[in-house]
Write an enzyme that holds these catalytic residues in place. Structure first.
Site, short mmCIF file in Angstrom:
data_model
loop_
_atom_site.label_atom_id
_atom_site.label_comp_id
_atom_site.label_asym_id
_atom_site.label_seq_id
_atom_site.Cartn_x
_atom_site.Cartn_y
_atom_site.Cartn_z
N LYS A 180 0.87 -1.19 0.00
CA LYS A 180 0.00 0.00 0.00
C LYS A 180 0.91 1.23 0.00
O LYS A 180 1.42 1.64 1.03
CB LYS A 180 -0.88 -0.02 1.27
CG LYS A 180 -2.23 0.64 1.13
CD LYS A 180 -2.23 2.10 0.70
CE LYS A 180 -1.99 3.03 1.88
NZ LYS A 180 -1.78 4.43 1.41
N GLU A 255 9.34 1.18 11.00
CA GLU A 255 10.44 2.12 10.75
C GLU A 255 9.85 3.52 10.77
O GLU A 255 9.11 3.89 9.86
CB GLU A 255 11.10 1.81 9.40
CG GLU A 255 11.76 0.45 9.40
CD GLU A 255 12.35 0.07 8.04
OE1 GLU A 255 12.22 0.84 7.08
OE2 GLU A 255 12.93 -1.02 7.97
N CYS A 288 13.93 10.64 6.86
CA CYS A 288 13.75 10.19 8.24
C CYS A 288 15.06 10.23 9.03
O CYS A 288 15.07 10.52 10.22
CB CYS A 288 13.19 8.77 8.27
SG CYS A 288 14.23 7.59 7.40
P1 NAD Z 1 2.22 8.45 7.50
O1 NAD Z 1 2.33 7.66 8.76
O2 NAD Z 1 1.27 9.57 7.44
O3 NAD Z 1 1.86 7.49 6.28
C1 NAD Z 1 2.64 6.38 5.93
C2 NAD Z 1 1.76 5.35 5.23
O4 NAD Z 1 0.80 4.88 6.17
C3 NAD Z 1 0.98 5.88 4.04
O5 NAD Z 1 0.97 4.89 3.02
C4 NAD Z 1 -0.42 6.06 4.61
O6 NAD Z 1 -1.43 5.95 3.64
C5 NAD Z 1 -0.48 4.88 5.55
N1 NAD Z 1 -1.50 4.98 6.60
C6 NAD Z 1 -2.05 6.10 7.14
N2 NAD Z 1 -2.96 5.77 8.07
C7 NAD Z 1 -3.00 4.42 8.12
C8 NAD Z 1 -3.74 3.47 8.89
N3 NAD Z 1 -4.61 3.85 9.81
N4 NAD Z 1 -3.50 2.15 8.68
C9 NAD Z 1 -2.60 1.74 7.78
N5 NAD Z 1 -1.89 2.60 7.01
C10 NAD Z 1 -2.08 3.91 7.19
O7 NAD Z 1 3.72 8.93 7.19
P2 NAD Z 1 4.17 9.86 6.00
O8 NAD Z 1 3.81 11.27 6.31
O9 NAD Z 1 3.75 9.26 4.70
O10 NAD Z 1 5.76 9.68 6.10
C11 NAD Z 1 6.57 10.48 6.86
C12 NAD Z 1 7.02 9.75 8.10
O11 NAD Z 1 7.69 8.56 7.73
C13 NAD Z 1 8.02 10.55 8.90
O12 NAD Z 1 7.73 10.43 10.25
C14 NAD Z 1 9.33 9.87 8.58
O13 NAD Z 1 10.35 10.02 9.54
C15 NAD Z 1 8.91 8.45 8.45
N6 NAD Z 1 9.91 7.69 7.70
C16 NAD Z 1 10.65 6.75 8.35
C17 NAD Z 1 11.62 6.04 7.67
C18 NAD Z 1 12.44 5.00 8.36
O14 NAD Z 1 13.02 4.18 7.66
N7 NAD Z 1 12.53 4.99 9.66
C19 NAD Z 1 11.81 6.28 6.31
C20 NAD Z 1 11.04 7.25 5.68
C21 NAD Z 1 10.07 7.94 6.38
#
Ligand code: NAD
Length: 486
Positions: A180, A255, A288
């Site tokens: 997804k 992550e 991140c």
């Molecule tokens: P987000 O949590 O808003 O969304 C991530 C994914 O989760 C999207 O595909 C979204 O559609 C999905 N999602 C949202 N609500 C959901 C639910 N209730 N159930 C299942 N899936 C759901 O994050 P974002 O804004 O897309 O990404 C930014 C964040 O990601 C930052 O906090 C960043 O640090 C983190 N990040 C971490 C890493 C790592 O490897 N640690 C890498 C990249 C980004």
């Protein structure tokens, strides 16, 4: 809905990919380019029905894929890598149009890395073994058994790279996948479906569902037929997913975000330290692992800041398709609002913008460094996910380590020092999944990757990925008990 759109000359199917077929939804959402705010196209907006159908397809395809030999799985994964390499230009321009990150990085760094994700885990699979060992004459044999359908949920900041960092090991492990992608960057995942099909990946082994996490997420993560969930994204979403997965005790890999420090000691090579600092604006700060908190030894703070600002103000913001651009737009107007909210609240609370501190025309935020920030303030404690850094000073090594560790995160830390003994002392005490000394973002796929505290749960990479995606089994065989076999 229009089933195929053309993005910078590349045809992209905007439907789901389930059981080896394109599947439309009655509802759609509009995908918008951060470059100019223009609508790219209408994307299938999945919900519980599509989630159920994708999990069913993954479940049906699982026994045959799990029984496929390691060599054959590896061959197909290399075929996917070949397909990615052939289409690097197309993938790069579609990704840049979709998420606004630099075209030159996509071409030269990110998309080759996507291919490498598949090659690496294909090759690692072939050498994955644990030496047998004996217990009172009995043989212990460790095996990595495929676990089943795996839900992989990914963010928008490096869409295809982060998706394939999960897809590749999950498929190598013999699992089937439901991916997804994030709703702000759905396109390259769809191209991956085409590439995987062309490489001969059987129908149902990789399924891709599009849509808002809030609408389709729970149906995926609470599904009883799902055996693994790997998520990259924010802490609040991770908590919702963990609660949803708890119903079936589905194993999770998380992550998450970070607020990583860059510690610069007075004995550091200052040119190197300045380069490391400026690098934190990469991808418009939407990384991140970014070291967003500069912790600098008092005696060099003024000099370091002067040199940093000198470089930062020369960074060119603009069209990410232009080779000369250093920083592209931020992903979405909502993200820009969020970034500016953090900065303005920090300034109201007494922070001083050494550089930046404001929005620019279009979807850009000025590269920002905020000084005079308190350790317990929001700007020091919370992840901004934009080109916003803070500056604090320290007097002693002790204080540097204390400040570095004093957030709820623990994703990464970077240390600049000219003293190897100090490096050893300091790195031993830092709470972080990855620590870099005098370097940044050197990533090897065989290394464990993940975060401590609220930056994540578990580790992926090399054998750690197979440990997560597989059911690891130990088989103990007695030396006697065989009948009629001599
Ligand atoms: P987000 O949590 O808003 O969304 C991530 C994914 O989760 C999207 O595909 C979204 O559609 C999905 N999602 C949202 N609500 C959901 C639910 N209730 N159930 C299942 N899936 C759901 O994050 P974002 O804004 O897309 O990404 C930014 C964040 O990601 C930052 O906090 C960043 O640090 C983190 N990040 C971490 C890493 C790592 O490897 N640690 C890498 C990249 C980004």
């Amino acid at each position: 809905m229009t089933e195929k759109i053309t993005v910078a000359g590349v045809r992209v199917d905007t439907r789901h990919w389930i059981g080896g077929e394109r599947v439309a939804s009655t509802e759609t959402f509009t995908d918008v380019s951060p470059i100019d705010g223009s609508a790219i196209g209408e994307i299938a907006r999945g919900g519980p029905a599509e989630a159920g159908r994708a999990v069913a397809a993954a479940k049906a395809a699982f026994p045959a894929w799990a029984a496929t030999s390691r060599a054959e799985r590896a061959r197909i994964l290399h075929g996917i890598a070949d397909g990615v390499e052939t289409r690097i230009e197309e993938l790069a321009i579609v990704e840049t149009t979709d998420n606004g990150a630099l075209l030159r990085s996509h071409r030269r760094g990110v998309m080759p890395r996507v291919a490498h994700n598949f090659r690496f885990f294909a090759d690692w699979l072939l050498k994955l073994e644990h030496e047998d060992f004996e217990t009172r004459g009995h043989t212990n044999h460790v095996s990595w058994d495929p676990a089943g359908p795996s839900v992989l949920i990914t963010p928008w900041n490096a869409p295809l790279m982060l998706a394939t960092w999960k897809v590749a090991p999950a498929l190598a492990a013999g699992n089937t996948v439901i991916l997804k992608p994030a709703e702000w960057s759905p396109l390259t995942a769809s191209l991956l479906a085409d590439i995987a099909a062309e490489a001969g990946l059987p129908a149902g082994v990789l399924n891709i569902v599009q849509g808002y996490g809030s609408e389709i997420g729970d149906a995926l993560t609470s599904h009883p037929d799902v055996r693994r969930i790997s998520f990259t994204g924010s802490v609040p979403t991770a908590k919702r997913i963990a609660a949803s997965a708890a119903a079936n005790l589905t194993p999770l890999s998380l992550e998450l975000g970070g607020k990583s420090p860059l510690l610069v000691f007075a004995d550091a090579d200052l040119d190197l330290a300045v380069d490391l600092a400026v690098e934190q604006y990469d991808n418009a700060g939407q990384v991140c692992l970014a070291a967003t908190r500069f912790l600098v030894e008092e005696s060099i703070a003024e000099e370091l800041t002067r040199r940093f600002v000198d470089k930062a103000i020369r960074l060119r913001q603009g069209d990410p398709r232009d080779e000369a651009t250093d920083i592209g737009p931020n992903i979405h107007p909502r993200q820009l609002e969020k970034i500016d909210g953090f900065v303005q609240r920090a300034i109201e609370a007494g922070a001083r913008a050494v550089v930046g501190g404001h929005r620019k025309d279009g979807q850009f935020y000025a590269p920002t460094l905020l000084a005079d920030v308190a350790q317990d303030s929001e700007i020091v404690q919370e992840e901004v996910f934009g080109p916003v850094l803070t500056l604090q000073t320290f007097a002693t090594e002790e204080e540097a380590v204390r400040l570095a560790n004093d957030t709820r995160f623990g994703l990464a830390a970077t240390v600049a020092t000219g003293d190897p003994e100090r490096a050893e002392r300091v790195t031993a005490r830092l709470v972080a999944g990855t620590v870099w000394v005098n370097c940044f973002f050197v990533r090897d796929l065989q290394a464990p990757f993940g975060g401590s505290r609220h930056s994540g749960v578990g580790r992926e990479g090399g054998t750690w990925s197979f440990d997560f995606y597989c059911d690891v089994k130990n088989t103990v065989t007695a030396p006697n008990g065989w009948k009629n076999h001599g």
